[in-house]
Write an enzyme that holds these catalytic residues in place. Structure first.
Site, PDB file in Angstrom:
ATOM      1  N   LYS A   1     -23.967 196.538 -72.037  1.00 25.41           N
ATOM      2  CA  LYS A   1     -25.372 196.858 -72.348  1.00 25.41           C
ATOM      3  C   LYS A   1     -25.880 198.029 -71.510  1.00 25.41           C
ATOM      4  CE  LYS A   1     -26.752 192.313 -71.828  1.00 25.41           C
ATOM      5  NZ  LYS A   1     -27.814 191.326 -71.613  1.00 25.41           N
TER       6      LYS A   1
ATOM      7  N   LYS B   1     -25.983 198.047 -68.193  1.00 24.91           N
ATOM      8  CA  LYS B   1     -26.699 197.593 -66.998  1.00 24.91           C
ATOM      9  C   LYS B   1     -25.721 197.229 -65.885  1.00 24.91           C
ATOM     10  CE  LYS B   1     -29.866 194.307 -67.703  1.00 24.91           C
ATOM     11  NZ  LYS B   1     -30.956 193.465 -68.237  1.00 24.91           N
TER      12      LYS B   1
HETATM   13  N1  C2G Z   1     -38.718 187.808 -68.004  1.00 29.84           N
HETATM   14  C1  C2G Z   1     -40.071 187.449 -67.991  1.00 29.84           C
HETATM   15  N2  C2G Z   1     -40.952 188.158 -67.217  1.00 29.84           N
HETATM   16  C2  C2G Z   1     -40.530 189.194 -66.454  1.00 29.84           C
HETATM   17  C3  C2G Z   1     -39.168 189.550 -66.452  1.00 29.84           C
HETATM   18  C4  C2G Z   1     -38.269 188.829 -67.233  1.00 29.84           C
HETATM   19  O1  C2G Z   1     -40.488 186.512 -68.693  1.00 29.84           O
HETATM   20  N3  C2G Z   1     -41.445 189.860 -65.730  1.00 29.84           N
HETATM   21  C5  C2G Z   1     -37.779 187.052 -68.856  1.00 29.84           C
HETATM   22  C6  C2G Z   1     -37.121 187.925 -69.927  1.00 29.84           C
HETATM   23  O2  C2G Z   1     -37.991 188.103 -71.026  1.00 29.84           O
HETATM   24  C7  C2G Z   1     -35.885 187.115 -70.278  1.00 29.84           C
HETATM   25  C8  C2G Z   1     -35.562 186.421 -68.941  1.00 29.84           C
HETATM   26  O3  C2G Z   1     -36.722 186.543 -68.103  1.00 29.84           O
HETATM   27  O4  C2G Z   1     -36.187 186.138 -71.264  1.00 29.84           O
HETATM   28  C9  C2G Z   1     -34.381 187.082 -68.242  1.00 29.84           C
HETATM   29  O5  C2G Z   1     -34.671 188.453 -68.099  1.00 29.84           O
HETATM   30  P1  C2G Z   1     -33.527 189.480 -67.674  1.00 29.84           P
HETATM   31  O6  C2G Z   1     -32.860 188.998 -66.452  1.00 29.84           O
HETATM   32  O7  C2G Z   1     -34.090 190.850 -67.708  1.00 29.84           O
HETATM   33  O8  C2G Z   1     -32.445 189.275 -68.820  1.00 29.84           O
HETATM   34  P2  C2G Z   1     -32.166 190.193 -70.067  1.00 29.84           P
HETATM   35  O9  C2G Z   1     -31.549 191.465 -69.664  1.00 29.84           O
HETATM   36  O10 C2G Z   1     -33.377 190.220 -70.923  1.00 29.84           O
HETATM   37  O11 C2G Z   1     -30.971 189.345 -70.710  1.00 29.84           O
HETATM   38  O12 C2G Z   1     -28.454 188.155 -74.494  1.00 29.84           O
HETATM   39  C10 C2G Z   1     -29.625 188.609 -73.961  1.00 29.84           C
HETATM   40  C11 C2G Z   1     -29.588 188.811 -72.487  1.00 29.84           C
HETATM   41  O13 C2G Z   1     -28.869 187.827 -71.816  1.00 29.84           O
HETATM   42  C12 C2G Z   1     -30.986 188.917 -71.994  1.00 29.84           C
END
Ligand code: C2G
Length: 135
Positions: free
Chosen positions: A44, A46
């Site tokens: 992705k 990242k």
């Molecule tokens: N999140 C949130 N508020 C934030 C940051 C993150 O509610 N300020 C939520 C995101 O929306 C997500 C979860 O925390 O539902 C995890 O966020 P990330 O670690 O950024 O994960 P992401 O890259 O979105 O991974 O297959 C999909 C991936 O695994 C999603």
């Protein structure tokens, strides 16, 4: 028993992560969390600060979390929903609409993100040598 699943990277675990796990658990009785692997994150584009086995250990210590699995591909969500007999799939609303095809198998809920915090912001602040209070 109502089973809920959610996915995420959870790098530099912060309050936004905690809030979504708490609210996800409130939607059922048993919460499974798929933690993205380092390799899946590289796909992705990242790069994680914290390795996947440590992110899994941190997430599994959260009291709202009942089970942690590794997320290694985009196709996995449908397979997990069927395998674990999931009732509700949860993601933050930055993913709004992105997983609607899963509605064929379970409820799909997008919860509002916590404002003002993200792993990217934390990394930027550290890189600039700033702290939140000095900003
Ligand atoms: N999140 C949130 N508020 C934030 C940051 C993150 O509610 N300020 C939520 C995101 O929306 C997500 C979860 O925390 O539902 C995890 O966020 P990330 O670690 O950024 O994960 P992401 O890259 O979105 O991974 O297959 C999909 C991936 O695994 C999603």
């Amino acid at each position: 028993m109502k089973k809920v699943i959610t996915y995420g990277t959870f790098d530099l675990f912060h309050i936004g992560h905690l809030n979504i796990l708490k609210r996800a658990k409130e939607l059922g009785d048993y919460l499974i969390v798929g933690v993205s692997s380092d390799d899946f994150n590289l796909e992705k584009g990242k790069v994680c600060m914290i390795p996947d086995y440590e992110r899994m250990e941190i997430v599994s210590a959260i009291k709202y979390v009942d089970e942690v699995i590794l997320e290694t591909s985009w196709d996995q969500k449908k397979e997990d929903i069927l395998r674990y007999q999931i009732d509700t799939f949860v993601m933050g609303d930055d993913w709004e609409g992105k997983f609607d095809e899963l509605k064929e198998y379970c409820d799909v809920v997008y919860l509002p993100r916590t404002e003002g915090i993200s792993t990217t912001d934390i990394k930027d602040q550290i890189q600039k040598g700033k702290t939140k209070t000095l900003k």
